[in-house]
Design a protein around this motif. Structure first.
Motif, short mmCIF file in Angstrom:
data_model
loop_
_atom_site.label_atom_id
_atom_site.label_comp_id
_atom_site.label_asym_id
_atom_site.label_seq_id
_atom_site.Cartn_x
_atom_site.Cartn_y
_atom_site.Cartn_z
N LYS A 1 -0.13 -6.16 -10.21
CA LYS A 1 1.21 -6.13 -10.14
C LYS A 1 1.77 -7.16 -9.18
CE LYS A 1 1.41 -0.83 -10.45
NZ LYS A 1 2.33 -0.96 -11.42
N ALA A 2 1.19 -8.12 -8.77
CA ALA A 2 1.69 -9.11 -7.93
C ALA A 2 1.51 -10.48 -8.53
CB ALA A 2 0.58 -9.27 -6.62
N ALA B 1 2.78 8.51 1.71
CA ALA B 1 3.53 7.41 0.77
C ALA B 1 5.01 7.46 1.03
CB ALA B 1 2.93 7.68 -0.73
N ARG B 2 5.62 6.50 0.62
CA ARG B 2 7.24 6.32 0.80
C ARG B 2 7.69 7.00 -0.12
NH1 ARG B 2 9.91 2.16 3.94
NH2 ARG B 2 12.34 2.13 3.61
N LYS B 3 8.75 7.88 -0.02
CA LYS B 3 9.45 8.76 -1.04
C LYS B 3 10.44 7.85 -1.88
CE LYS B 3 7.07 12.45 0.37
NZ LYS B 3 5.72 11.95 0.42
N ASN B 4 11.17 6.87 -1.17
CA ASN B 4 12.16 6.23 -1.84
C ASN B 4 12.10 4.79 -2.51
OD1 ASN B 4 12.08 4.82 0.73
ND2 ASN B 4 14.48 4.87 0.95
N ALA B 5 10.64 4.72 -2.55
CA ALA B 5 10.01 3.40 -3.40
C ALA B 5 10.64 3.14 -4.52
CB ALA B 5 8.60 3.24 -3.40
N ASP B 6 11.00 1.97 -4.95
CA ASP B 6 11.61 2.10 -6.50
C ASP B 6 10.34 2.23 -7.59
OD1 ASP B 6 14.11 0.60 -6.17
OD2 ASP B 6 12.69 -0.66 -5.04
N GLU B 7 9.37 2.32 -7.13
CA GLU B 7 8.03 2.73 -8.10
C GLU B 7 6.85 3.15 -7.00
OE1 GLU B 7 4.80 0.48 -10.88
OE2 GLU B 7 6.71 -0.36 -10.92
N MET B 8 6.17 4.12 -7.39
CA MET B 8 4.92 4.32 -6.49
C MET B 8 3.86 4.86 -7.44
SD MET B 8 3.68 4.81 -3.33
CE MET B 8 5.07 4.30 -2.29
N VAL B 9 2.60 4.43 -7.35
CA VAL B 9 1.60 4.49 -8.02
C VAL B 9 0.61 5.17 -7.01
CG1 VAL B 9 -0.28 3.69 -9.61
CG2 VAL B 9 2.03 2.68 -9.62
N GLY C 1 0.66 -1.17 -0.04
CA GLY C 1 0.07 -0.05 0.05
C GLY C 1 0.85 1.14 0.06
N GLY C 2 2.22 1.34 0.06
CA GLY C 2 2.93 2.34 -0.07
C GLY C 2 3.12 3.22 1.13
N SER C 3 2.73 2.99 2.19
CA SER C 3 2.82 3.91 3.28
C SER C 3 4.11 3.92 4.12
CB SER C 3 1.59 3.44 4.18
OG SER C 3 1.42 4.44 5.50
N GLU C 4 4.26 4.97 4.49
CA GLU C 4 5.62 4.98 5.38
C GLU C 4 5.12 5.08 6.83
OE1 GLU C 4 8.21 4.63 4.40
OE2 GLU C 4 9.95 6.07 4.99
N ARG C 5 4.26 4.57 7.20
CA ARG C 5 3.66 4.46 8.58
C ARG C 5 3.51 3.11 9.17
NH1 ARG C 5 -1.22 8.70 8.28
NH2 ARG C 5 0.26 10.57 8.31
N GLY D 1 5.03 0.31 -4.43
CA GLY D 1 3.95 0.91 -3.80
C GLY D 1 2.74 1.30 -4.72
N VAL D 2 1.45 1.05 -3.94
CA VAL D 2 0.32 1.78 -4.58
C VAL D 2 -0.49 2.49 -3.49
CG1 VAL D 2 -1.81 1.29 -5.79
CG2 VAL D 2 0.20 -0.21 -6.34
N SER D 3 -0.26 3.57 -3.50
CA SER D 3 -1.09 4.44 -2.54
C SER D 3 -2.42 4.96 -3.25
CB SER D 3 -0.23 5.66 -2.20
OG SER D 3 -0.64 6.37 -1.06
N VAL D 4 -3.18 5.95 -2.62
CA VAL D 4 -4.30 6.27 -3.09
C VAL D 4 -4.40 7.77 -2.52
CG1 VAL D 4 -5.53 5.97 -0.59
CG2 VAL D 4 -6.78 5.86 -2.84
N GLU D 5 -5.06 8.63 -3.56
CA GLU D 5 -5.04 10.07 -3.29
C GLU D 5 -5.09 10.68 -1.95
OE1 GLU D 5 -7.73 11.77 -6.10
OE2 GLU D 5 -6.56 11.17 -7.79
#
Length: 179
Positions: A93-94, A70-78, A37-41, A60-64
């Motif tokens: 993606k899985a 959202a994690r800033k240093n992910a290899d990919e973030m949508v 889910g892309g979270s940094e928490r 990561g796949v976050s939501v608006e």
């Protein structure tokens, strides 16, 4: 293998964070990619940190409405428009899915993934990682659903219950070899 992990973004105690970190390190050392889910928490951060530190990739796949965390240093973030799009992208993606401890969001994700599998919309292996017996009650409910005819396929074809990360990853790697 791209492994989608559904889990909590809450800050949890060691009974959940230690096994999550161990599982994350197994993923990273195995050269797997974490799709999450892309979270940094919370637990999401613990797992992402562990995968990345052990050499794995992060997708990561976050939501608006959660994009600020959202994690800033992910290899990919949508960034998806809404939760429905997020779940669809995570599954797309899985290669496999692991459901770790979580709240209502994780339960929503788990039941949708299992419903789609039940109806043949995907054949990806799904593991419920039953850390500290967290999903014992859900397992009992699923067993009742199977026993009373609510599941059109055997429960063992729908989901694998793993007691630890080693068992979860072994099942996924074995399943990938049979696909």
């Amino acid at each position: 293998m791209n492994i989608c992990v559904f889990l909590s973004a809450a800050d949890l105690d060691d009974r959940y964070t230690v096994p999550a970190r161990e599982f994350a390190e197994l993923l990273g050392r195995g050269g797997h990619t974490l799709v999450w889910g892309g979270s940094e928490r919370g637990l999401m951060k613990v797992v992402a940190d562990g995968v990345q530190a052990a050499g794995g990739r992060l997708v990561g796949v976050s939501v608006e409405f959660l994009a600020a965390s959202a994690r800033k240093n992910a290899d990919e973030m949508v960034i998806a428009r809404d939760l429905a799009e997020r779940k669809a992208l995570l599954l797309e993606k899985a290669d496999a899915v692991v459901i770790m401890v979580g709240g209502t969001g994780t339960l929503d994700e788990a039941t949708e993934i299992l419903e789609l599998k039940k109806h043949g919309k995907h054949t990806k292996p799904v593991v419920l990682l039953n850390t500290a017996g967290f999903y014992d009650g859900l397992r009992q409910q699923f067993q009742r659903m199977e026993d009373e005819g609510f599941l059109p396929i055997p429960l063992t074809d729908l989901v694998f219950f793993a007691k630890d990360g080693v068992g979860a990853l072994a099942y996924l790697e074995e399943s990938a070899g049979h696909q």
